[in-house]
Design a protein around this motif. Structure first.
Motif, PDB file in Angstrom:
ATOM      1  N   ALA B 161       2.464  -7.133  -9.293  1.00 54.51           N
ATOM      2  CA  ALA B 161       1.339  -6.766 -10.159  1.00 54.51           C
ATOM      3  C   ALA B 161       0.366  -7.935 -10.277  1.00 54.51           C
ATOM      4  N   ALA B 162       0.915  -9.154 -10.411  1.00 53.15           N
ATOM      5  CA  ALA B 162       0.066 -10.336 -10.545  1.00 53.15           C
ATOM      6  C   ALA B 162      -0.760 -10.566  -9.271  1.00 53.15           C
ATOM      7  N   ILE B 163      -0.118 -10.367  -8.117  1.00 49.92           N
ATOM      8  CA  ILE B 163      -0.833 -10.540  -6.849  1.00 49.92           C
ATOM      9  C   ILE B 163      -2.004  -9.550  -6.760  1.00 49.92           C
ATOM     10  N   ILE B 164      -1.726  -8.334  -7.152  1.00 46.70           N
ATOM     11  CA  ILE B 164      -2.753  -7.285  -7.064  1.00 46.70           C
ATOM     12  C   ILE B 164      -3.917  -7.602  -8.018  1.00 46.70           C
ATOM     13  N   LYS B 165      -3.552  -8.075  -9.205  1.00 49.16           N
ATOM     14  CA  LYS B 165      -4.606  -8.461 -10.162  1.00 49.16           C
ATOM     15  C   LYS B 165      -5.380  -9.686  -9.659  1.00 49.16           C
ATOM     16  N   TYR B 166      -4.648 -10.649  -9.125  1.00 52.87           N
ATOM     17  CA  TYR B 166      -5.274 -11.855  -8.574  1.00 52.87           C
ATOM     18  C   TYR B 166      -6.327 -11.483  -7.529  1.00 52.87           C
ATOM     19  N   ALA B 167      -6.024 -10.410  -6.761  1.00 55.15           N
ATOM     20  CA  ALA B 167      -6.954  -9.994  -5.714  1.00 55.15           C
ATOM     21  C   ALA B 167      -8.195  -9.329  -6.290  1.00 55.15           C
ATOM     22  N   GLY B 168      -8.164  -9.045  -7.599  1.00 55.36           N
ATOM     23  CA  GLY B 168      -9.347  -8.462  -8.242  1.00 55.36           C
ATOM     24  C   GLY B 168      -9.240  -6.972  -8.503  1.00 55.36           C
ATOM     25  N   ASN B 172      -5.336  -0.233 -13.633  1.00 54.84           N
ATOM     26  CA  ASN B 172      -4.954   1.183 -13.486  1.00 54.84           C
ATOM     27  C   ASN B 172      -4.646   1.599 -12.044  1.00 54.84           C
ATOM     28  N   LYS B 173      -4.909   0.672 -11.121  1.00 50.43           N
ATOM     29  CA  LYS B 173      -4.572   1.005  -9.729  1.00 50.43           C
ATOM     30  C   LYS B 173      -3.305   0.309  -9.240  1.00 50.43           C
ATOM     31  N   VAL B 174      -2.721  -0.522 -10.117  1.00 45.63           N
ATOM     32  CA  VAL B 174      -1.599  -1.355  -9.675  1.00 45.63           C
ATOM     33  C   VAL B 174      -0.468  -0.522  -9.074  1.00 45.63           C
ATOM     34  N   ILE B 175      -0.069   0.561  -9.793  1.00 48.05           N
ATOM     35  CA  ILE B 175       1.101   1.307  -9.324  1.00 48.05           C
ATOM     36  C   ILE B 175       0.819   1.994  -7.983  1.00 48.05           C
ATOM     37  N   GLN B 176      -0.431   2.471  -7.804  1.00 49.89           N
ATOM     38  CA  GLN B 176      -0.773   3.095  -6.523  1.00 49.89           C
ATOM     39  C   GLN B 176      -0.759   2.081  -5.389  1.00 49.89           C
ATOM     40  N   VAL B 177      -1.228   0.876  -5.695  1.00 48.70           N
ATOM     41  CA  VAL B 177      -1.233  -0.164  -4.656  1.00 48.70           C
ATOM     42  C   VAL B 177       0.213  -0.533  -4.296  1.00 48.70           C
ATOM     43  N   ILE B 178       1.076  -0.620  -5.316  1.00 52.24           N
ATOM     44  CA  ILE B 178       2.491  -0.932  -5.035  1.00 52.24           C
ATOM     45  C   ILE B 178       3.109   0.146  -4.155  1.00 52.24           C
ATOM     46  N   ARG B 179       2.847   1.408  -4.500  1.00 54.66           N
ATOM     47  CA  ARG B 179       3.355   2.514  -3.667  1.00 54.66           C
ATOM     48  C   ARG B 179       2.892   2.379  -2.217  1.00 54.66           C
ATOM     49  N   THR B 180       1.653   1.918  -2.057  1.00 50.46           N
ATOM     50  CA  THR B 180       1.115   1.790  -0.701  1.00 50.46           C
ATOM     51  C   THR B 180       1.780   0.627   0.036  1.00 50.46           C
ATOM     52  N   ILE B 181       1.948  -0.489  -0.666  1.00 52.69           N
ATOM     53  CA  ILE B 181       2.625  -1.635  -0.039  1.00 52.69           C
ATOM     54  C   ILE B 181       4.018  -1.226   0.431  1.00 52.69           C
ATOM     55  N   ASP B 182       4.643  -0.330  -0.339  1.00 49.61           N
ATOM     56  CA  ASP B 182       5.984   0.145   0.006  1.00 49.61           C
ATOM     57  C   ASP B 182       6.018   0.808   1.381  1.00 49.61           C
ATOM     58  N   LYS B 183       4.866   1.252   1.856  1.00 53.61           N
ATOM     59  CA  LYS B 183       4.837   1.947   3.150  1.00 53.61           C
ATOM     60  C   LYS B 183       4.622   1.002   4.330  1.00 53.61           C
ATOM     61  N   LEU B 184       4.614  -0.302   4.062  1.00 52.50           N
ATOM     62  CA  LEU B 184       4.319  -1.295   5.090  1.00 52.50           C
ATOM     63  C   LEU B 184       5.214  -1.137   6.320  1.00 52.50           C
ATOM     64  N   ASP B 185       6.533  -0.955   6.090  1.00 57.86           N
ATOM     65  CA  ASP B 185       7.449  -0.807   7.227  1.00 57.86           C
ATOM     66  C   ASP B 185       7.115   0.439   8.037  1.00 57.86           C
ATOM     67  N   LYS B 186       6.718   1.490   7.325  1.00 61.19           N
ATOM     68  CA  LYS B 186       6.489   2.777   7.967  1.00 61.19           C
ATOM     69  C   LYS B 186       5.127   2.821   8.673  1.00 61.19           C
ATOM     70  N   LEU B 187       4.094   2.361   7.970  1.00 64.13           N
ATOM     71  CA  LEU B 187       2.719   2.508   8.491  1.00 64.13           C
ATOM     72  C   LEU B 187       2.206   1.277   9.231  1.00 64.13           C
ATOM     73  N   GLY B 188       2.827   0.125   9.014  1.00 65.35           N
ATOM     74  CA  GLY B 188       2.286  -1.108   9.589  1.00 65.35           C
ATOM     75  C   GLY B 188       1.096  -1.601   8.784  1.00 65.35           C
ATOM     76  N   GLU B 189       0.640  -2.833   9.093  1.00 61.30           N
ATOM     77  CA  GLU B 189      -0.410  -3.440   8.285  1.00 61.30           C
ATOM     78  C   GLU B 189      -1.710  -2.638   8.368  1.00 61.30           C
ATOM     79  N   GLU B 190      -2.056  -2.167   9.567  1.00 57.35           N
ATOM     80  CA  GLU B 190      -3.299  -1.411   9.705  1.00 57.35           C
ATOM     81  C   GLU B 190      -3.268  -0.130   8.881  1.00 57.35           C
ATOM     82  N   GLY B 191      -2.111   0.537   8.940  1.00 56.47           N
ATOM     83  CA  GLY B 191      -1.957   1.770   8.174  1.00 56.47           C
ATOM     84  C   GLY B 191      -2.133   1.533   6.687  1.00 56.47           C
ATOM     85  N   VAL B 192      -1.512   0.455   6.208  1.00 59.84           N
ATOM     86  CA  VAL B 192      -1.607   0.139   4.784  1.00 59.84           C
ATOM     87  C   VAL B 192      -3.051  -0.194   4.406  1.00 59.84           C
TER      88      VAL B 192
END
Lengths: 426, 426
Positions: B161-168, B172-192
């Motif tokens: 959460a802190a990293i996401i906030k640090y990025a600006g 209210n988007k933190v949880i969605q961003v975390i869900r997306t990061i969770d897909k890193l293995d599946k989608l790869g960096e470009e996908g994310v």
């Protein structure tokens, strides 16, 4: 709360249940029954048309793909599905299953909508030896659960059919009459008379049926008397022979406590030969399980002309667990934890972890404090859980490489060298 | 066939599965986790709103009383329901469960719609010691399954959460961003990147997030580097402290094989603190389980201001069983039967029953012939099942009070006095 008719099992209950399952499983395996499991969910069409009147109790639903599904109603029909779909497995196939089933029953004491079943079945063996084997096996399981002196009621569906025909009832009503006789315990004789009248049986027919099925006496006496009545009806002769062969095998297995009870009917439609019910030693306990031969079910389900006779028995395991619990027939501790490790201060936590680690490596079930509460609160907690021993890890003791072991039953404490803890606990 | 995505388990599979479950259960109990079970069925409203996007995979249906029901989707939400409904149980409450769950998943290799879960959870303990304990316990279970050299990926939701906030990015988007990061293995960096763009994150924000979560190195290096980035954000400081405390406890438990991986996100919404994932020793094996802290879930579900922090870990037990089977990590026999008793003629059946009875009393799992087939067919059957020993009970041997014991591996036969059978088999 859990859904109506379903239960949560806290640790204390689970420990007893797991013990009961382990005892039963052990006996099943000693008789050569193999573990086997099918999914909780079946296609609805697999289950429908198999359970007679009770079919309305099946839980049905659709998945997102529009498949019509149902929750497993018993263990027999899924087994039969498996057998039909896997014709290559060696026969006889003996399997046991300890698994859940679901029925949308009227909920009352001891009757649940989700419950465990505990079945043994032998598929592919015609020999009545298989009937004797499931009975001997089930009785030994009960015996090992300290439910001694249970006894078996024996009958045969062919005998029942012969009795009904002897009374003058037409073939096409036989199964309905058997279903009605099955309600004898529930409705009493008058109730059954009423139901049989509804089936349009004549008073004389009803009288004959009730007379014959109430024949009582020692097993061989009942068989002899029955022979006089139905000894000329083909099905009757077959049924009596099967029953006598079963009795002779039971003798070899050392099973002595059985009665022949011509009023035993069993609810399910698919039985074809010997049927049996296990009864507790006094009437209050009632039925502990039952089963029988179902020689035609597999052929019927497969739609092919295969000859796969089968016999099975289900223990009423939820009822059995209730009795074991009420009568305290099996001792189980209230917790799996044998030792509680209590670090007195935060700085003794590493040593406490170390002690717990060593105890676990020596096979002890060991809990370590997570709360940092004061000693008296921690002892209260250990006591409320019923943990027998507490190891108090305090800085003063540690300075002398010792800990204090407290016996929670007696309240006695002793100082022990850290390296001697395992020995002291044993 | 079984319903799509579900499986029958024939004896050979069951024997292995039961062995795996027994090993796991044994370790869980040694760490003080208690057995616990909830129904397969819950009220639909109990499950809904807990699993984020995956909620659509819940099997829902109505019972005849019009109750909206659902099949258990995981073990955590039912546990939480129980905790809320039974406030009197002593805390901490450590429980394990080995039970089925159901998800209407896309079916593919290794992914099923009915599957077992194998969870440990500790409720009511704030101490990070509890986090270390579930990790150490799970690793020991894997170790005892001969899945050595597994390692742990560690992260903390507060750090994320802190990293996401640090990025600006806004709160209210933190949880969605975390869900997306969770897909890193599946989608790869470009996908994310693409997914994050869909969430309307600026390119500069996305760049910053991906930069920070890809920090690599030894655990303390990653922590130091992260501190430089998020060391002034309150959540970041807390998260890093929790992570460091976890690492220090892991040391006490002797757990050395872990990495700090700031890209680890875990799918479920309810995690609040440390999160972890167990990985097989090589990449092909992938995830073997995972878990984390969920300190707010119980309060949220109860709707009351109760403070019941919790931490849990689930082993991916179906995946684990697959690997154990493929790599032959645990030896199990193909049958529970140890001895097959073969009566040569019908008249030797009573003696065969007698011998089987004696063997069973001495703890042998023993099958007796039911088919009356000729000897060669019976030996074939015993061989096809993998039964190691056969006792041939023939009239000639019996006349000398002997039987023939055949070792099915070597084919060797020896004559043994009936009273010496048990000794000869041992």
């Amino acid at each position: 709360m859990p859904v109506k008719g379903m239960r949560d099992f806290p640790p204390k209950d689970m420990i007893l249940r797991q013990k009961v399952f382990a005892i039963v499983r052990n006996v099943f395996e000693r008789y050569g029954f193999e573990p086997f499991e099918t999914p909780a969910i079946e296609l609805a069409k697999t289950l429908k048309g198999k359970y007679g009147e009770e079919e309305k109790l099946i839980y049905e639903f659709e998945d997102r793909g529009g498949r019509k599904l149902a929750l497993r109603y018993d263990q027999t029909v899924p087994l039969v599905r498996y057998i039909v779909e896997n014709p290559e497995i060696p026969k006889p196939f003996r399997r046991y299953v300890i698994g859940k089933a679901w029925r949308a029953e009227e909920v009352r004491k001891g009757r649940y909508r989700e419950f465990y079943q505990c079945d043994i079945d032998t598929v592919g063996a015609k020999s009545i030896l298989a009937d004797a084997e499931v009975i001997a096996c089930a009785l030994e399981a009960l015996n090992n659960l300290n439910l001694k002196d249970s006894y078996i009621r024996l009958n045969n569906r062919k005998i029942l059919a012969a009795i009904i025909k002897y009374a003058g009832v037409k073939e096409n009503k036989v199964i309905q009459v058997i279903r009605t006789i099955d309600k004898l315990d529930k409705l009493g004789e008058e109730g059954v008379k009423g139901e049989l009248k509804k089936l349009k049986l004549r008073v004389s027919e009803i009288k004959k049926i009730l007379e014959v099925i109430s024949i009582s006496g020692k097993p061989n006496e009942v068989v002899l008397k029955a022979k006089k009545v139905i000894g000329k009806i083909k099905e009757g002769v077959e049924g009596l022979e099967e029953l006598q062969e079963l009795i002779s095998y039971l003798k070899e297995f050392g099973v002595k406590n059985y009665v022949v009870d011509l009023s035993l009917a069993r609810g399910l439609d698919y039985y074809t030969g010997n049927i049996f019910e296990i009864m507790g030693k006094n009437k209050k306990i009632g039925s502990l399980g039952g089963g029988g031969r179902y020689d035609k079910l597999i052929a019927k389900l497969s739609g092919e002309k295969i000859d796969l006779p089968a016999v099975g028995l289900a223990l009423g395991i939820e009822r059995i667990i209730e009795i074991v619990k009420e009568q305290n027939l099996i001792q189980t501790p209230p917790t799996v934890v044998e030792v509680y490790v209590l670090p007195v201060k935060k700085e003794t936590i590493p040593k406490a972890i170390n002690i717990a680690k060593n105890l676990r490596e020596n096979g002890f079930n060991c809990e370590i404090d997570l709360m940092g509460r004061k000693i008296s609160r921690q002892l209260e907690y250990a006591s409320s859980k019923g943990i027998p021993k507490v190891i108090i890890v305090g800085p003063k003791d540690l300075a002398k490489r010792k800990v204090t072991i407290r016996d929670m039953k007696t309240g006695k404490e002793e100082k022990v060298n850290i390296k001697d803890i395992v020995g002291a606990l044993e």
